[in-house]
Design a protein around this motif. Structure first.
Motif, PDB file in Angstrom:
ATOM      1  N   MET A 179       0.847  -1.195   0.000  1.00  0.00           N
ATOM      2  CA  MET A 179       0.000   0.000   0.000  1.00  0.00           C
ATOM      3  C   MET A 179       0.885   1.249   0.000  1.00  0.00           C
ATOM      4  SD  MET A 179      -3.037   0.942   2.683  1.00  0.00           S
ATOM      5  CE  MET A 179      -3.864  -0.591   2.331  1.00  0.00           C
ATOM      6  N   LYS A 180       0.574   2.185  -0.847  1.00  0.00           N
ATOM      7  CA  LYS A 180       1.407   3.371  -0.984  1.00  0.00           C
ATOM      8  C   LYS A 180       1.331   4.225   0.271  1.00  0.00           C
ATOM      9  CE  LYS A 180       2.222   7.382  -3.947  1.00  0.00           C
ATOM     10  NZ  LYS A 180       1.767   8.133  -5.128  1.00  0.00           N
ATOM     11  N   GLN A 181       2.486   4.670   0.748  1.00  0.00           N
ATOM     12  CA  GLN A 181       2.527   5.544   1.908  1.00  0.00           C
ATOM     13  C   GLN A 181       2.432   6.995   1.476  1.00  0.00           C
ATOM     14  OE1 GLN A 181       6.086   4.569   4.050  1.00  0.00           O
ATOM     15  NE2 GLN A 181       5.027   3.056   5.299  1.00  0.00           N
ATOM     16  N   LEU A 182       1.797   7.807   2.292  1.00  0.00           N
ATOM     17  CA  LEU A 182       1.632   9.219   1.999  1.00  0.00           C
ATOM     18  C   LEU A 182       2.606  10.013   2.843  1.00  0.00           C
ATOM     19  CD1 LEU A 182      -2.266   9.393   2.116  1.00  0.00           C
ATOM     20  CD2 LEU A 182      -0.818   9.030   0.117  1.00  0.00           C
ATOM     21  N   ALA A 183       3.218  11.015   2.239  1.00  0.00           N
ATOM     22  CA  ALA A 183       4.089  11.917   2.994  1.00  0.00           C
ATOM     23  C   ALA A 183       3.217  12.908   3.738  1.00  0.00           C
ATOM     24  CB  ALA A 183       5.038  12.639   2.051  1.00  0.00           C
ATOM     25  N   LEU A 184       3.685  13.397   4.836  1.00  0.00           N
ATOM     26  CA  LEU A 184       2.945  14.386   5.611  1.00  0.00           C
ATOM     27  C   LEU A 184       3.609  15.735   5.450  1.00  0.00           C
ATOM     28  CD1 LEU A 184       0.756  15.080   7.685  1.00  0.00           C
ATOM     29  CD2 LEU A 184       2.408  14.562   9.486  1.00  0.00           C
ATOM     30  N   ASP A 185       2.870  16.703   4.937  1.00  0.00           N
ATOM     31  CA  ASP A 185       3.425  18.034   4.726  1.00  0.00           C
ATOM     32  C   ASP A 185       2.362  19.067   5.046  1.00  0.00           C
ATOM     33  OD1 ASP A 185       5.084  20.105   4.052  1.00  0.00           O
ATOM     34  OD2 ASP A 185       4.732  19.937   1.902  1.00  0.00           O
ATOM     35  N   ILE A 186       1.957  19.118   6.309  1.00  0.00           N
ATOM     36  CA  ILE A 186       0.945  20.086   6.717  1.00  0.00           C
ATOM     37  C   ILE A 186       1.454  20.824   7.944  1.00  0.00           C
ATOM     38  CG2 ILE A 186      -1.110  18.967   5.779  1.00  0.00           C
ATOM     39  CD1 ILE A 186      -1.483  17.536   8.388  1.00  0.00           C
ATOM     40  N   GLY A 187       1.352  22.134   7.883  1.00  0.00           N
ATOM     41  CA  GLY A 187       1.738  22.937   9.031  1.00  0.00           C
ATOM     42  C   GLY A 187       3.230  22.958   9.274  1.00  0.00           C
ATOM     43  N   PHE A 240      -4.995   2.686   9.537  1.00  0.00           N
ATOM     44  CA  PHE A 240      -4.960   3.630   8.410  1.00  0.00           C
ATOM     45  C   PHE A 240      -3.723   4.520   8.489  1.00  0.00           C
ATOM     46  CE2 PHE A 240      -6.064   7.642   6.336  1.00  0.00           C
ATOM     47  CZ  PHE A 240      -6.560   7.193   5.106  1.00  0.00           C
ATOM     48  N   ILE A 241      -3.471   5.053   9.672  1.00  0.00           N
ATOM     49  CA  ILE A 241      -2.319   5.949   9.854  1.00  0.00           C
ATOM     50  C   ILE A 241      -1.006   5.214   9.600  1.00  0.00           C
ATOM     51  CG2 ILE A 241      -1.002   7.241  11.587  1.00  0.00           C
ATOM     52  CD1 ILE A 241      -3.678   8.090  12.818  1.00  0.00           C
ATOM     53  N   LEU A 242      -0.869   4.038  10.200  1.00  0.00           N
ATOM     54  CA  LEU A 242       0.408   3.324  10.120  1.00  0.00           C
ATOM     55  C   LEU A 242       0.682   2.751   8.735  1.00  0.00           C
ATOM     56  CD1 LEU A 242       0.331   1.542  13.586  1.00  0.00           C
ATOM     57  CD2 LEU A 242       1.841   3.392  12.887  1.00  0.00           C
ATOM     58  N   HIS A 243      -0.362   2.495   7.969  1.00  0.00           N
ATOM     59  CA  HIS A 243      -0.165   1.914   6.640  1.00  0.00           C
ATOM     60  C   HIS A 243      -0.131   2.950   5.529  1.00  0.00           C
ATOM     61  CE1 HIS A 243      -1.917  -2.138   8.242  1.00  0.00           C
ATOM     62  NE2 HIS A 243      -0.649  -1.946   8.576  1.00  0.00           N
ATOM     63  N   ARG A 244      -0.659   4.143   5.802  1.00  0.00           N
ATOM     64  CA  ARG A 244      -0.768   5.146   4.744  1.00  0.00           C
ATOM     65  C   ARG A 244       0.223   6.293   4.871  1.00  0.00           C
ATOM     66  NH1 ARG A 244      -5.596   5.147   1.763  1.00  0.00           N
ATOM     67  NH2 ARG A 244      -6.423   3.021   1.746  1.00  0.00           N
ATOM     68  N   PHE A 245       0.822   6.442   6.035  1.00  0.00           N
ATOM     69  CA  PHE A 245       1.708   7.581   6.240  1.00  0.00           C
ATOM     70  C   PHE A 245       3.147   7.127   6.456  1.00  0.00           C
ATOM     71  CE2 PHE A 245      -2.446   9.252   7.164  1.00  0.00           C
ATOM     72  CZ  PHE A 245      -2.411  10.523   6.612  1.00  0.00           C
ATOM     73  N   SER A 246       4.037   8.088   6.433  1.00  0.00           N
ATOM     74  CA  SER A 246       5.452   7.818   6.637  1.00  0.00           C
ATOM     75  C   SER A 246       5.682   7.036   7.922  1.00  0.00           C
ATOM     76  CB  SER A 246       6.229   9.143   6.687  1.00  0.00           C
ATOM     77  OG  SER A 246       7.535   8.940   7.179  1.00  0.00           O
ATOM     78  N   ARG A 247       6.686   6.163   7.924  1.00  0.00           N
ATOM     79  CA  ARG A 247       7.034   5.408   9.123  1.00  0.00           C
ATOM     80  C   ARG A 247       7.804   6.259  10.119  1.00  0.00           C
ATOM     81  NH1 ARG A 247      10.120   0.165   7.248  1.00  0.00           N
ATOM     82  NH2 ARG A 247      11.236   1.729   6.025  1.00  0.00           N
ATOM     83  N   ASP A 248       8.209   7.449   9.713  1.00  0.00           N
ATOM     84  CA  ASP A 248       8.990   8.322  10.581  1.00  0.00           C
ATOM     85  C   ASP A 248       8.142   8.778  11.760  1.00  0.00           C
ATOM     86  OD1 ASP A 248      11.243  10.188  11.184  1.00  0.00           O
ATOM     87  OD2 ASP A 248       9.664  11.651  10.789  1.00  0.00           O
ATOM     88  N   LEU A 249       8.637   8.553  12.971  1.00  0.00           N
ATOM     89  CA  LEU A 249       7.857   8.892  14.160  1.00  0.00           C
ATOM     90  C   LEU A 249       7.613  10.387  14.298  1.00  0.00           C
ATOM     91  CD1 LEU A 249       9.040   6.555  17.043  1.00  0.00           C
ATOM     92  CD2 LEU A 249       6.769   6.727  16.056  1.00  0.00           C
ATOM     93  N   GLY A 250       8.588  11.188  13.875  1.00  0.00           N
ATOM     94  CA  GLY A 250       8.382  12.634  13.930  1.00  0.00           C
ATOM     95  C   GLY A 250       7.172  13.053  13.109  1.00  0.00           C
TER      96      GLY A 250
END
Length: 224
Positions: A1-9, A182-192
């Motif tokens: 499953m493709k992971q999504l990068a987080l770039d908000i705020g 959903f969060i763990l499979h769709r977003f970056s594995r980076d804890l930050g």
């Protein structure tokens, strides 16, 4: 499953306190003692590991720790096409993603390293490979590997799940198992990034007066 990068705020500054050590406790404790010491050892430290293992976080956390102490640090990463000259006011030199350095950056990194050592200043570097495998000029590669070397490991999914659950509980936020998946499979594995996501989810849920659900997450990403 493709992971999504987080770039908000805007992300909060990385700190040693906010680093979830897990299997990387030895490196974390070493840097806590080193950064907090008034007489930091000039013996260099090199961190290596896969993406999302926390290398950049730890370098940024050391930089933040020094800033809080009123000290400055030299920073070099592959995005800096024209690195500055070494500054004798730097307390330490921080070198990130060294395996990607071009010839100009390798020259600057070597110069910084030598000058820092001559002034008994510390060097903290990070890369994706162990020192012996770095595609760098020999004099820089060998210097990176002669001090403390730590391999960092990416947290397993159960470890990341436990950390996310603990952080949510501390905020008084309920995350259902479907939301966690959903969060763990769709977003970056980076804890930050995951902690930043949780912070935004909490704020968005409060603002919209809604529980944190998968539709709410999708709504936030579409509207923020």
């Amino acid at each position: 499953m493709k992971q999504l990068a987080l770039d908000i705020g805007l992300a909060r500054p990385a700190t040693l306190e906010s680093f979830f050590a897990g299997p990387n406790e030895a490196a974390w404790k070493h840097l806590q003692l080193w950064a907090g010491s008034p007489t930091r050892s000039p013996v260099p430290t090199y961190l290596w590991g896969a993406p999302a293992s926390g290398k950049t976080h730890l370098l940024q956390a050391v930089q933040e720790s020094l800033r809080e102490q009123g000290a400055s640090a030299g920073w070099l990463d592959p995005s800096m096409a024209e690195p500055p000259e070494f500054d004798e006011r730097w307390a330490v030199v921080l070198l990130d993603d060294v395996q990607q350095y071009c010839a100009v950056q390798q020259h600057s990194a070597f110069t910084w390293f030598v000058q820092a050592q001559s002034l008994q200043r510390g060097v903290l570097a990070a890369g994706a490979l162990p020192p012996a495998d770095l595609p760098l000029r020999e004099d820089l590669r060998t210097r990176l590997g002669w001090g403390h070397v730590f391999q960092l490991h990416v947290l397993s999914e159960p470890e990341r799940r436990a950390v996310l659950r603990q952080a949510a509980d501390a905020r008084g936020v309920f995350l259902g198992d479907d939301v966690m998946d959903f969060i763990l499979h769709r977003f970056s594995r980076d804890l930050g990034s995951l902690m930043q996501l949780l912070e935004h989810l909490d704020a968005y849920a409060l603002r919209t007066q809604r529980a944190i659900t998968i539709p709410l997450i999708k709504s936030m990403l579409e509207n923020e």
